[in-house]
Design a protein around this motif. Structure first.
Motif, mmCIF file in Angstrom:
data_model
loop_
_atom_site.group_PDB
_atom_site.id
_atom_site.type_symbol
_atom_site.label_atom_id
_atom_site.label_comp_id
_atom_site.label_asym_id
_atom_site.label_seq_id
_atom_site.Cartn_x
_atom_site.Cartn_y
_atom_site.Cartn_z
ATOM 1 N N ARG A 2 2.176 1.220 -5.809
ATOM 2 C CA ARG A 2 1.994 1.132 -4.374
ATOM 3 C C ARG A 2 3.211 1.656 -3.631
ATOM 4 O O ARG A 2 4.312 1.694 -4.125
ATOM 5 N N THR A 155 -4.585 -2.608 -11.623
ATOM 6 C CA THR A 155 -5.298 -1.591 -10.853
ATOM 7 C C THR A 155 -5.839 -0.535 -11.808
ATOM 8 O O THR A 155 -5.133 -0.089 -12.711
ATOM 9 N N ILE A 157 -8.400 3.202 -11.959
ATOM 10 C CA ILE A 157 -9.057 4.298 -11.251
ATOM 11 C C ILE A 157 -10.413 4.499 -11.910
ATOM 12 O O ILE A 157 -10.485 4.661 -13.130
ATOM 13 N N ASN A 254 -7.995 -4.633 -9.146
ATOM 14 C CA ASN A 254 -8.054 -3.722 -8.009
ATOM 15 C C ASN A 254 -8.574 -2.382 -8.530
ATOM 16 O O ASN A 254 -8.410 -2.060 -9.700
ATOM 17 N N VAL A 256 -9.433 2.003 -7.496
ATOM 18 C CA VAL A 256 -9.687 3.184 -6.682
ATOM 19 C C VAL A 256 -10.970 3.782 -7.216
ATOM 20 O O VAL A 256 -11.043 4.138 -8.393
ATOM 21 N N THR A 258 -13.454 6.825 -7.178
ATOM 22 C CA THR A 258 -13.410 8.236 -6.789
ATOM 23 C C THR A 258 -14.647 8.951 -7.302
ATOM 24 O O THR A 258 -14.725 9.351 -8.451
ATOM 25 N N TRP A 293 -7.489 15.500 -7.220
ATOM 26 C CA TRP A 293 -6.294 14.674 -7.007
ATOM 27 C C TRP A 293 -5.072 15.596 -7.065
ATOM 28 O O TRP A 293 -4.674 16.041 -8.141
ATOM 29 N N PHE A 298 -1.169 6.679 -3.980
ATOM 30 C CA PHE A 298 -0.796 5.284 -3.764
ATOM 31 C C PHE A 298 0.280 5.090 -2.693
ATOM 32 O O PHE A 298 0.220 4.103 -1.946
ATOM 33 N N PHE A 301 -1.395 4.580 0.742
ATOM 34 C CA PHE A 301 -2.271 3.451 1.024
ATOM 35 C C PHE A 301 -1.540 2.426 1.885
ATOM 36 O O PHE A 301 -0.315 2.302 1.835
ATOM 37 N N PHE A 329 -14.472 7.846 -1.961
ATOM 38 C CA PHE A 329 -13.089 7.517 -2.284
ATOM 39 C C PHE A 329 -12.729 6.230 -1.547
ATOM 40 O O PHE A 329 -12.747 6.190 -0.311
ATOM 41 N N TYR A 331 -10.140 2.464 -1.930
ATOM 42 C CA TYR A 331 -9.155 1.650 -2.630
ATOM 43 C C TYR A 331 -9.383 0.205 -2.200
ATOM 44 O O TYR A 331 -9.308 -0.132 -1.017
#
Length: 452
Positions: A2, A155, A157, A254, A256, A258, A293, A298, A301, A329, A331
């Motif tokens: 983050r 986290t 993806i 958590n 993301v 995509t 990407w 991050f 965010f 997309f 988060y």
């Protein structure tokens, strides 16, 4: 992973590791080595005064003083040995080929990910098959895969893959390739989980990626056929996705997310231009990872947001609920507020029967329930999270580029390749020229909004 919004990213690219090649003669190397050792053991000791280098010169110099019978006798012993080695090598090679034929990996189109980055198709040595998974024990499978892929703050993806997008040279490969070309994005692949929706997609994922999760939808086979936009199967799949993401939040992860449905974009962009969607349109379910990407997102965010989502059109404020969100997309942080929101979102399908999950999101974002649970929603600026609908103008800020507002797989593939070429060209510039902000996108080209 983050960071504060507006924090400057490290522009240093990570060096790519070089792979090693495979030789067809590799199995013969031990045989050859054993033969050389045996020959050395049989040779008589040489006089101390005659070094190996002088012995070589002695053989090559015709005027050298040598005993006539020495060299012919040595050659006489070497020739049969060489023939024996050749015969043995040939027999070993034949045995090797018969017992295990050499298979070469299929190559994608020129410039594709597999050839460029040395990622080879691997046999599914685990023995796993999509058919062996059922709805039972799904939570245990999620925890097993996510436990290996998640960051320290839990986290992951997430993207999805179906049969249509699993072939070499597909949109999925461009998606993966962008991680190798982006700024501080290569390491993010360690945290990417590919959710396979059918058997072919699962097999393909196992061959090129480390984290693959089979997601079985009871009563629906997503392989070998189209699931047309707004059809019963299509809607069931979309809501299955929302319920799956809810379960991910319940487990404390958590994520993301995509991905995008290009067919939805066709209808959305038509409405934004005041056009009527034709009721005869039959659009394939394009569940492809059509977002590149280009920079670690991050740091861009918001730290104080629970639910952050990209936009087709951004109106200037991340708090403005009139922004047009794009479910391709997002988060989302796991907490009581987001879990309650996803449960509310999923149950709202009954209040709006026959509606797409993203349409329902646009309805419920104004609901008083969202205020009551205290959900903190932020809409992501297209300056950092752009797309064909509204491109990011500054290459020094762009994190992702989305092939939204684009109809047709071939058009999408073409324009995504152009986007990636534009990005590589920018990355090759000297630092001073990068700061001048002279780069611009050459897209859309083949992509265009639908018209009657």
């Amino acid at each position: 992973m983050r960071g504060k919004e507006g924090e400057e990213e490290d522009e240093n690219e990570e060096a790519e590791e070089e792979g090693t090649g495979f030789s067809i003669f590799a199995p013969l190397a031990p045989l050859y080595l054993n033969y050389k050792v045996a020959e050395m053991m049989k040779r008589p000791s040489r006089p101390p005064s005659l070094s190996s280098s002088s012995f070589g010169r002695l053989l090559m110099d015709e005027s050298a003083d040598r005993t006539p019978r020495t060299v012919p006798r040595r050659l006489h012993s070497v020739v049969p040995a060489f023939l024996l080695l050749a015969l043995t090598s040939l027999l070993c090679l034949l045995v090797y080929l018969v017992s295990g034929p050499i298979e070469f990996s299929p190559r994608p189109a020129a410039g594709g990910l597999l050839g460029k980055f040395g990622i080879e198709m691997k046999e599914n040595v685990s023995g796993l098959s999509f058919e062996s998974f059922g709805p039972d024990h799904e939570d245990a499978r999620i925890r097993s895969v996510f436990g290996k892929a998640a960051t320290k703050d839990k986290t992951v993806i997430l993207t999805t893959l179906s049969e249509a997008w699993a072939v070499p040279g597909s949109v999925f490969e461009l998606f993966l390739e962008s991680f190798h070309n982006g700024v501080n994005t290569h390491k993010l692949l360690d945290h990417l989980v590919v959710i396979a929706l059918d058997s072919n997609a699962f097999a393909r994922c196992l061959s090129i990626h480390i984290h693959c999760l089979p997601l079985v939808t009871e009563g629906i086979d997503f392989s070998g056929g189209e699931k047309f936009f707004m059809s019963h199967d299509y809607l069931k799949m979309m809501w299955r996705r929302i319920d799956f993401l809810r379960s991910v939040l319940v487990m404390g992860y958590n994520f993301v997310f995509t991905i995008e449905e290009a067919s939805y974009q066709k209808a959305t962009c038509s409405r934004q231009l005041g056009m009527l969607a034709s009721p005869t349109w039959k659009l394939p379910n394009q569940k492809d990872a059509d977002i590149l990407w280009l920079r670690n997102p991050f740091p861009r965010f918001y730290l104080n947001a629970d639910f952050q989502i990209a936009c087709d059109h951004f109106l200037g404020s991340s708090l403005d609920f009139e922004n047009r969100p794009n479910g391709g997309f997002a988060y989302v942080r796991s907490n009581n507020r987001t879990i309650a929101f996803y449960e509310f979102w999923y149950s709202s399908r009954e209040l709006y029967p026959g509606h797409h999950d993203q349409d329902v999101l646009n309805y419920i974002k104004y609901d008083s329930f969202v205020t009551e649970i205290g959900l903190r929603i932020r809409f992501l600026n297209t300056a950092f999270f752009g797309g064909l609908c509204e491109p990011s103008k500054d290459f020094n800020k762009v994190c992702t580029m989305h092939a939204n507002c684009c109809v047709g797989l071939s058009s999408k593939l073409h324009d995504m390749r152009i986007m990636l070429e534009d990005w590589r060209k920018f990355m090759s510039l000297p630092p001073r020229e990068k700061r001048l902000q002279l780069s611009s996108w050459r897209v859309p080209q083949n992509c265009s909004l639908p018209s009657e």
